[in-house]
Design an enzyme around this catalytic site. Sequence first.
Site, mmCIF file in Angstrom:
data_model
loop_
_atom_site.group_PDB
_atom_site.id
_atom_site.type_symbol
_atom_site.label_atom_id
_atom_site.label_comp_id
_atom_site.label_asym_id
_atom_site.label_seq_id
_atom_site.Cartn_x
_atom_site.Cartn_y
_atom_site.Cartn_z
ATOM 1 N N SER A 102 6.429 -0.225 10.289
ATOM 2 C CA SER A 102 5.106 -0.090 9.684
ATOM 3 C C SER A 102 4.977 1.317 9.126
ATOM 4 O O SER A 102 5.541 2.274 9.678
ATOM 5 C CB SER A 102 4.036 -0.310 10.764
ATOM 6 N N GLN B 293 -2.861 -12.378 7.674
ATOM 7 C CA GLN B 293 -3.056 -12.041 6.250
ATOM 8 C C GLN B 293 -2.347 -13.074 5.369
ATOM 9 O O GLN B 293 -2.893 -13.524 4.351
ATOM 10 C CB GLN B 293 -2.501 -10.649 5.977
ATOM 11 N N GLY C 282 10.754 -2.924 5.568
ATOM 12 C CA GLY C 282 9.989 -4.175 5.508
ATOM 13 C C GLY C 282 9.640 -4.503 4.063
ATOM 14 O O GLY C 282 9.853 -5.618 3.587
ATOM 15 N N HIS C 283 9.143 -3.501 3.342
ATOM 16 C CA HIS C 283 8.805 -3.708 1.929
ATOM 17 C C HIS C 283 10.060 -4.067 1.126
ATOM 18 O O HIS C 283 10.018 -4.920 0.243
ATOM 19 C CB HIS C 283 8.194 -2.431 1.335
ATOM 20 N N HIS D 158 8.999 1.197 3.245
ATOM 21 C CA HIS D 158 9.979 1.134 4.332
ATOM 22 C C HIS D 158 10.814 -0.128 4.165
ATOM 23 O O HIS D 158 10.590 -0.908 3.228
ATOM 24 C CB HIS D 158 9.275 1.197 5.693
ATOM 25 N N MET E 75 0.839 -1.194 0.000
ATOM 26 C CA MET E 75 0.000 0.000 0.000
ATOM 27 C C MET E 75 0.879 1.250 0.000
ATOM 28 O O MET E 75 0.388 2.362 0.258
ATOM 29 C CB MET E 75 -0.940 0.005 1.203
HETATM 30 P P1 AMP Z 1 1.430 -2.856 3.493
HETATM 31 O O1 AMP Z 1 2.013 -1.839 2.563
HETATM 32 O O2 AMP Z 1 1.437 -2.443 4.916
HETATM 33 O O3 AMP Z 1 0.111 -3.396 3.012
HETATM 34 O O4 AMP Z 1 2.411 -4.096 3.437
HETATM 35 C C1 AMP Z 1 2.759 -4.684 2.213
HETATM 36 C C2 AMP Z 1 3.507 -5.957 2.491
HETATM 37 O O5 AMP Z 1 4.661 -5.671 3.272
HETATM 38 C C3 AMP Z 1 2.679 -6.988 3.296
HETATM 39 O O6 AMP Z 1 2.948 -8.282 2.782
HETATM 40 C C4 AMP Z 1 3.213 -6.822 4.681
HETATM 41 O O7 AMP Z 1 3.103 -7.992 5.463
HETATM 42 C C5 AMP Z 1 4.670 -6.511 4.414
HETATM 43 N N1 AMP Z 1 5.276 -5.802 5.547
HETATM 44 C C6 AMP Z 1 4.812 -4.691 6.156
HETATM 45 N N2 AMP Z 1 5.616 -4.355 7.185
HETATM 46 C C7 AMP Z 1 6.602 -5.300 7.219
HETATM 47 C C8 AMP Z 1 7.735 -5.510 8.066
HETATM 48 N N3 AMP Z 1 8.029 -4.700 9.065
HETATM 49 N N4 AMP Z 1 8.506 -6.585 7.804
HETATM 50 C C9 AMP Z 1 8.221 -7.431 6.781
HETATM 51 N N5 AMP Z 1 7.179 -7.283 5.949
HETATM 52 C C10 AMP Z 1 6.377 -6.224 6.175
#
Ligand code: AMP
Length: 294
Positions: free
Chosen positions: A180, A148, A31-32, A29, A25
Amino acid sequence: MRILASFAGVRSEMGGAPAALVPTMGYLHEGHLSLVELARKTSDVVVMSLFVNPLQFVQAGDLDRYPRDLDRDAGIAESAGVDLLFAPSLEEMYATPPRTRIKVDGVADGMEGAYRPGHFEGVATVVAKLFAAIRPAVAVFGRKDAQQLAVVRRMTADLSFPVEIVGAPTVRAEDGLAISSRNVLLDSAQRAEALTVSGGLFAAAGAVAKGERSAGKLESIVADEVGAGGARLEYVTLADAAEAEPIDVLDREAFLAVAAHVGGVRLIDNVVLWPDGSADLGTRLEGPSILGRT
Ligand code: AMP
């Protein structure tokens, strides 16, 4: 890197090559970025989708507050090695208001599903659309959103999408907080409160290493730590990793999942636990975020 706004454009740029998709979305960061790194290991073509999906937002105001910055994201995605960035408009994603929803029974019912009714229908529906329209060979999701991941795995199997689902470890900031997009909304006092969430989970994993297997005991360890810090706990649940259903005893692969409110921000986090006493707490950045924020 090409930035594309249409499904047809993405498919034509893919040219039939097997691709790995990283759905996000945005407001990228580390994580992505770890998902992109994993995607790259599986495929020559890495597609990232960037779409703030209204169907999965259930709390009033949350959608409007969600941080967005396409220019920033495009720069980060390009330096991370994304080949195709798919950033559709609302009209491209939902050309006609969707009347079809994908509902995954059981896996989607507890925890997030119970506190955010309809959330996983929104997630499963948009992921199914991405799979059907982009046709990736692989899709990478973070274990940060453990339920999820279980929902997506089950939906993919039930609908026979020919997509391999890969789960990526949770990336944490130096202080342990799971990274996040919402963390930018925390001030420093709130961040200290938020650290009780990861701290509680680490303490529970420590108890597992010492022999604790009772879900109730593990959940209390987290609840006590979060409560002492002042954050408002929504739930803490030990759940079967594949079914995302609550279990009483750690007798199979499981995740201990927490949702808590700090200020106006809702945070979720989890650790993966095994009955042999081991745990996956994710990985920690070794220094401050290169993106200037976590
Ligand atoms: P989002 O943009 O929050 O919908 O996340 C997109 C993808 O990144 C999803 O598969 C999340 O699980 C993953 N994601 C978000 N935060 C993290 C994180 N800190 N570590 C690993 N994956 C993450």
